[in-house]
Design an enzyme around this catalytic site. Structure first.
Site, short mmCIF file in Angstrom:
data_model
loop_
_atom_site.label_atom_id
_atom_site.label_comp_id
_atom_site.label_asym_id
_atom_site.label_seq_id
_atom_site.Cartn_x
_atom_site.Cartn_y
_atom_site.Cartn_z
N LYS A 57 -5.43 -5.60 -2.59
CA LYS A 57 -4.04 -5.38 -2.98
C LYS A 57 -3.64 -6.43 -4.01
CE LYS A 57 -0.03 -3.64 -0.60
NZ LYS A 57 -0.28 -2.21 -0.77
N ASN B 262 -7.67 -18.21 -8.10
CA ASN B 262 -7.38 -16.78 -8.26
C ASN B 262 -7.08 -16.55 -9.74
OD1 ASN B 262 -6.45 -14.12 -8.21
ND2 ASN B 262 -4.39 -14.74 -7.58
N GLY B 263 -7.80 -15.61 -10.35
CA GLY B 263 -7.58 -15.32 -11.77
C GLY B 263 -8.93 -15.19 -12.47
N TRP C 45 -11.96 -11.48 -4.03
CA TRP C 45 -12.26 -10.15 -4.57
C TRP C 45 -13.08 -10.43 -5.81
CZ3 TRP C 45 -11.37 -7.32 -9.07
CH2 TRP C 45 -11.62 -5.94 -8.97
N HIS D 196 -8.15 26.56 -16.29
CA HIS D 196 -8.62 25.98 -17.55
C HIS D 196 -9.81 25.05 -17.35
CE1 HIS D 196 -5.23 27.80 -19.52
NE2 HIS D 196 -4.44 27.28 -18.59
N LYS E 165 -4.89 8.57 -2.56
CA LYS E 165 -4.86 7.98 -1.22
C LYS E 165 -6.07 8.44 -0.44
CE LYS E 165 -2.32 5.93 -1.52
NZ LYS E 165 -1.22 5.19 -2.11
N GLU F 133 -9.41 6.82 -1.79
CA GLU F 133 -9.55 5.37 -1.68
C GLU F 133 -9.84 4.89 -0.27
OE1 GLU F 133 -4.93 4.03 -2.25
OE2 GLU F 133 -6.39 2.46 -2.53
N CYS G 241 -7.83 -11.87 -4.67
CA CYS G 241 -8.16 -13.23 -4.29
C CYS G 241 -6.90 -13.88 -3.74
CB CYS G 241 -8.69 -14.10 -5.42
SG CYS G 241 -10.33 -13.66 -5.96
N GLU H 77 -1.15 11.65 -6.13
CA GLU H 77 -1.01 10.58 -5.13
C GLU H 77 -1.84 10.92 -3.88
OE1 GLU H 77 -0.17 7.70 -4.53
OE2 GLU H 77 0.56 7.51 -2.50
N ARG I 270 -5.74 -9.41 -0.01
CA ARG I 270 -5.92 -9.65 -1.44
C ARG I 270 -7.39 -9.71 -1.85
NH1 ARG I 270 -0.99 -11.96 -3.66
NH2 ARG I 270 -2.21 -12.55 -5.45
#
Ligand code: F6R
Length: 607
Positions: free
Chosen positions: A602, A98-99, A74, A502, A483, A486, A2, A479, A27
Site C-alpha cells: 500500500k 524508503n524511496g 517492498w 469489438h 480487486k 489483485e 517500504c 474496479e 507498506r
C-alpha cells in the site's frame, strides 16, 4: 511502500519497534529488519519474507538498547533476500530507507565510496557508504548527513543511527513521507502516523529537505537551509481500534463492513442539515469560473475518477478529462488557465499522483486534492483539499476509500451544478435525500452479499473472469476486475458491455464467469442484449442488479445477485459492495493472503 521506524526511549525499544513494524507491514512485506544501538555497538537482524520471520529470528538473540530503527521492505533495487533487507549497516552507521536513489549507480563509482565493500544490490546501501566515508573524514553526525543528502538524487525517508551516539536517531526526508512523534517519554520517526500510533500521541509531518534529530527527550528539526524549524505537532488522531482487525479475519473484511461508516461520515461533511442541500462548505474556490475539470489518480482511485467524470458531466455539464497520474505529466497535457485539476488518493502519498500535483503547481494550475490521510503530502501540496472520512485503511486492496471518494466526487458535482444552475435547488434537495439513504442501503447490501460466498467457491476454479457494465457500471467493472485479480491472482478484465463485440468476445468460452453489472435505467436493455451475446457463446453470467423484474430464464444465467432498490445518484456507491465482497470471498476461498497480496504494497511512494 517500504515502512521505516526509529524510536528513542529510556527503556529497551526492540519490542516497540516490532510493534510499529506490524503496523507498517502493509507498506511492504518482502523482508524486515531491525538495528539497535546497545552501548555504542549496533546489533542488527534482517531476514527475507514477512515480519513473522524476523520475530522468529529475534527469539534466539537478546536485542537490548534504547535507540533503534526498523524496516519493512517492498523490493525495488535487488530481489527480496536477507542481504537486500534493511537496515544497511557499516561498522559506524546503520540506516533504513524508503524511496529510490536514482543516481546510486553513479555514486557507487565515486572516489569516496569506490573502496567500500557493498554487500547488497540495493540503491540504499550507497547512503551508508557515503555516511561512513564522511564520518571517517571527521564530519559530525549531522554534517555527514547534510553532506550526503546534497548529492542524493531521488526520494528518501531515512532513519539513521551511529555506533558512537547511543542516544540519538537522525531522520531525513525528500519526496517520501516521514513523520516525527512524541508521547512525552519517548520520541520516534516513521513513515506514517499509523506506525507511531503506539509510541506517540502527537505527531509532526516533516517537509522535504528536513533533517530530524531526536533522543528520548528532544526532537529538533532543521529545514532545507539548515536552520532550526519550528514545526507544528498535532494530535495523532488514530486509535488502537483503527489499526486492529477487531472481530474480523482480515482488514479487508473489516474495511468492507466499514463502507456505510466511511460513506456516511464523508457525506456528513457536505450535507447542510438546515436547508437539506448538498454543499461544500469552507472552500474558498470560485467554482463558477471553472471551464474544465481534470481528474487524476492511480489504481482504484483512478476508477473513482472515471465514475466522477459521469457525475460532473451529467450534473454540471462541465467537460471532464480523466488521467492516470503515471501518464498525466508525460503527455504534456493541454490545461486551460480556468481549469481545475482534482487529485484523488487514499494515502495522499502516491508518488505519481504527488508528482502530477507538483507538475500543476509549477504551472500555476489550480489544484484540489481528495485524500483520506490528513496532512499527507498530496493534501499539503495542493491549493485546496477535501477529505474522505474513511478512517485508516490497512488492507492493501482499497475498498472503503473507494466509496468515500465517490461520495466526495458526487458532493462536489452537485455543489458545482447547483452553483452554476445546471440543476435546481430542488434537484439538489432530492439528491441530498437520496444520499442520506446511502448508509442504510450499504448495510443491506453487505447483509445480502454474504450469499456471494457460494459463488466465490465455484469461481476459484475459473482461469479468468470478465466484468461488464455500461455508464458508471463500466468503471465499476474495472474496479471489480482489479480487486478480483489483485487478491485472487486469477486473471480478470473489465470492459464496457458494448465493446465486447469489438474484440473481447473472442475470450468467451464455455463456462467463463462473466460478472455483469446491470442496474435498471436507460442502459438496462442494451446491456441485457450484450449479455445475450455472451450467453450465446457459453459465458456463465453472474448478474448484479437492483432490478426486481429480471428473471433467470437461461441456464447460463448462473446467479442473479439482487441489491436493495437504490436511487440512481448513489448507485455506483451501493454496487461497490458485492464487487468488493466477491473478490474478498474468492481470495479467502483460495487461501490467499488477502491483506498482503503478493508483489504489492500500500502507499506506492515510488514512481
Ligand atoms: C487497488 C489499490 C490501488 C490504489 C492505488 C492508489 O486495490 O488499492 O490501486 O488505489 O495504488 O493509491 P492511493 O489512493 O493511495 O493514491
Amino acid at each position: 511502500m517500504c515502512g521505516i521506524i526509529g524510536i528513542a526511549s529510556n527503556d529497551n525499544v526492540s519490542s516497540n519497534i516490532i510493534n510499529s513494524l506490524k503496523k507498517l507491514e502493509y507498506r511492504g512485506y518482502d523482508s524486515a529488519g531491525i538495528a539497535i544501538n546497545n552501548n555504542e555497538k549496533i546489533n542488527q537482524k534482517k531476514v527475507k519474507g514477512k515480519l513473522d520471520n524476523l520475530i522468529y529470528a529475534l527469539q534466539e538473540d537478546q536485542f537490548d538498547g534504547k535507540v533503534g530503527i526498523g524496516h519493512t521492505r517492498w523490493a525495488t533495487h535487488g530481489e527480496p533476500s536477507d542481504k537486500n533487507a534493511h537496515p544497511h549497516s557499516s561498522r559506524s552507521v546503520s540506516l533504513v530507507h524508503n524511496g529510490i536513489i536514482e543516481n546510486a549507480t553513479e555514486l557507487k563509482k565515486t572516489k569516496e565510496v569506490r573502496d567500500y565493500h557493498f554487500e547488497s544490490d540495493t540503491d540504499s546501501e550507497v547512503i551508508t557508504a557515503l555516511l561512513t566515508h564522511h564520518r571517517r573524514e571527521g564530519l559530525s553526525h549531522l554534517e555527514s548527513i547534510k553532506k550526503t543528502i546534497t548529492i542524493l538524487e531521488g526520494s528518501y525517508a531515512l532513519a539513521i543511527i551511529f555506533d558512537d551516539n547511543k542516544d540519538t536517531i537522525f531522520g531525513a526526508k525528500n519526496g517520501s513521507p516521514l513523520v516525527a512523534g512524541t508521547n512525552g517519554v519517548e520520541n520516534s520517526i516513521g513513515s506514517d502516523s499509523i506506525a507511531l500510533s503506539s509510541v506517540a500521541n502527537r505527531v509532526c509531518y516533516l517537509e522535504d529537505g528536513d533533517i530530524a534529530v531526536l533522543d528520548n527527550k528532544n526532537i529538533e528539526i532543521y529545514n532545507i537551509k539548515g536552520d532550526k524549524a519550528n514545526r507544528e505537532f498535532v494530535e495523532i488522531g488514530i486509535t488502537e481500534s483503527d489499526v486492529s482487525k477487531g472481530e474480523y479475519n482480515h482488514f479487508m473484511e473489516k474495511e468492507i463492513h466499514e463502507h456505510p461508516l466511511a460513506v456516511g461520515e464523508t457525506f456528513r461533511q457536505f450535507i447542510d442539515y438546515d436547508t437539506g442541500i448538498i454543499k461544500i462548505p469552507n472552500l474558498n474556490l470560485d467554482f463558477s469560473k471553472i471551464s474544465k475539470i481534470h481528474l487524476i489518480a492511480c489504481g482504484t482511485a483512478y476508477y473513482s475518477c472515471l465514475v466522477g467524470k459521469y457525475y460532473f458531466e451529467q450534473y454540471s455539464r462541465i467537460p471532464v478529462d480523466c488521467d492516470m497520474a503515471s501518464e498525466f505529466r508525460y503527455r504534456d497535457p493541454v490545461i486551460d488557465s480556468n481549469a481545475l485539476c482534482i487529485f484523488v488518493s487514499q494515502s495522499g502519498e502516491t508518488a505519481d499522483t504527488k508528482a502530477a500535483v507538483d507538475y500543476c503547481r509549477d504551472r500555476k494550475i489550480k489544484t484540489l486534492s481528495i485524500v483520506n490521510v490528513k496532512n499527507s503530502s498530496i493534501a499539503r501540496d495542493s491549493d485546496y483539499c477535501l477529505y474522505t472520512k474513511a478512517g485508516a485503511e490497512i488492507g492493501v486492496a482499497s475498498t472503503k476509500a473507494f466509496t468515500a471518494q465517490l461520495s466526495v466526487l458526487l458532493s462536489m458535482a452537485i455543489h458545482l451544478a447547483t452553483l452554476i444552475k445546471s440543476i435546481t435547488i430542488d434537484d439538489n434537495k432530492k439528491i441530498c435525500k437520496e444520499v442520506m439513504q446511502a448508509t442504510q442501503l450499504l448495510e443491506q447490501a453487505i447483509e445480502r452479499s454474504y450469499s456471494l460466498k457460494d459463488v466465490a467457491k465455484s469461481i476459484t476454479k475459473a482461469k479468468g473472469v470478465m466484468y461488464l457494465g455500461r455508464g458508471t457500471s463500466f468503471p465499476l467493472a474495472l474496479e471489480g476486475a482489479l480487486k478480483f485479480k489483485e487478491i485472487s491472482y486469477i486473471h480478470a478484465e473489465g470492459y464496457p458491455a458494448g465493446e465486447m463485440k469489438h474484440g473481447p468476445l473472442a475470450l468467451i468460452e464455455k463456462n467463463l464467469p462473466v460478472v455483469c453489472i446491470v442496474p435498471p435505467g436507460p442502459l438496462f436493455h442494451k446491456t441485457i442484449s450484450n449479455i445475450q451475446e455472451v450467453i450465446a457463446r457459453g459465458g456463465k453470467i453472474l448478474m448484479i442488479t437492483d432490478d426486481e423484474t429480471l428473471e433467470s430464464n437461461s441456464e447460463n444465467i448462473w446467479e442473479i445477485f439482487r441489491l436493495p432498490k437504490c436511487p440512481k445518484s448513489i448507485e455506483a456507491i451501493i454496487y461497490s459492495v458485492p464487487i468488493h465482497m466477491l473478490a474478498y470471498y474468492t481470495a479467502v476461498e483460495l487461501g490467499n493472503d488477502v491483506d498482503q497480496p503478493r508483489n504489492l504494497a500500500k502507499s506506492v511512494t515510488v514512481e
